[in-house]
Design a protein around this motif. Structure first.
Motif, short mmCIF file in Angstrom:
data_model
loop_
_atom_site.label_atom_id
_atom_site.label_comp_id
_atom_site.label_asym_id
_atom_site.label_seq_id
_atom_site.Cartn_x
_atom_site.Cartn_y
_atom_site.Cartn_z
N HIS A 190 27.71 -43.97 33.03
CA HIS A 190 27.01 -42.76 33.04
C HIS A 190 26.12 -42.53 34.13
O HIS A 190 25.57 -41.78 34.95
N GLN A 193 26.59 -41.88 37.78
CA GLN A 193 26.80 -40.60 38.30
C GLN A 193 25.64 -40.12 38.90
O GLN A 193 25.72 -38.95 39.73
N ARG A 199 20.69 -45.04 31.80
CA ARG A 199 21.44 -44.23 30.75
C ARG A 199 21.19 -44.90 29.48
O ARG A 199 21.65 -46.31 29.36
N MET A 205 29.58 -41.41 24.04
CA MET A 205 29.82 -41.59 25.32
C MET A 205 31.15 -42.29 25.40
O MET A 205 31.62 -43.18 24.42
#
Length: 236
Positions: A190, A193, A199, A205
């Motif tokens: 994540h 991104q 994160r 998730m």
């Protein structure tokens, strides 16, 4: 005459025994050093000197002897392939070593251990000890992003890289690969991104189904270098 011969024989035996004893002591020391070196190589990455995956697993086992929360940090450099393509693989290796030193220093500061898992991927285990995961991760993001000065073809060159970092807070009793690394891995996906960020893992998730993070990455599918590690040029 007999007494003289006996004395000579005793001295000869004593000298021979002394030489044998010295040889055995030297051989024992040599074997001990060889075993120590072999044990070090089994648990450490030869390029950076950090723990390797096996060494990190052993460190996790040690931490698990005391029930406690553990912060797991997974670090993946952003755009490392471009460094190799622009400056060459030797510079890429120098960069990996420099980043490893920074990560190890930060891990030591927090009472933890650092490892290089493969290519440009690192991991850190920290006893939580009241450390706030997000703030800790921010320290690693900033430390890695600081400009790196390396000699390239004799010229001092500034190289800038960032890292995407996934963080998971787990119990020491949780499995190393299936829980600790896996959760940090999902969080790191994540972070990718929006590169150069971190994160924190949350239960909701998910890793995309087409992302096989525990199979061989493309960078790890080429033959290993002489040191047994995937070559720096294979890192993505």
């Amino acid at each position: 005459m007999f007494t003289t011969l006996a004395v000579i024989a005793t001295i000869a035996v004593a000298l021979a025994f002394g030489a044998w004893a010295r040889h055995m002591i030297a051989e024992t020391r040599r074997l001990s050093a060889a075993l120590t070196d072999a044990a070090w190589q089994l648990a450490h990455d030869p390029l950076t000197g950090l723990l390797n995956r096996a060494g990190l697993s052993a460190a996790h086992t040690h931490l698990a002897t005391t029930p406690q929360p553990i912060i797991v940090i997974l670090i993946d450099l952003d755009g490392f392939k471009a460094v190799n393509d622009t400056h060459g693989h030797d510079t890429g290796d120098d960069l990996l070593v420099e980043i490893a030193d920074r990560i190890e220093e930060l891990a030591d500061l927090h009472g933890g251990v650092a490892a290089r898992l493969a290519g440009d991927e690192y991991a850190v285990l920290l006893p939580a000890h009241g450390h706030e995961p997000a703030r800790t991760a921010e320290g690693f993001v900033a430390g890695i992003a600081a400009p790196t000065r390396l000699f390239v073809d004799g010229d001092l060159t500034v190289i800038n890289v960032t890292a995407s970092i996934g963080v998971a807070l787990v119990d020491s009793t949780d499995g190393f690969t299936d829980t600790a690394l896996h959760r940090a891995d999902i969080a790191m996906y994540h972070a990718k991104q929006q590169r150069g960020t971190h994160r924190i893992y949350r239960p909701e998730m998910r890793m995309p189904r087409n992302t096989e993070r525990y199979g061989l990455r493309r960078r790890d599918q080429r033959p290993a270098d002489n040191d047994g590690q995937p070559g720096a040029e294979a890192a993505q």
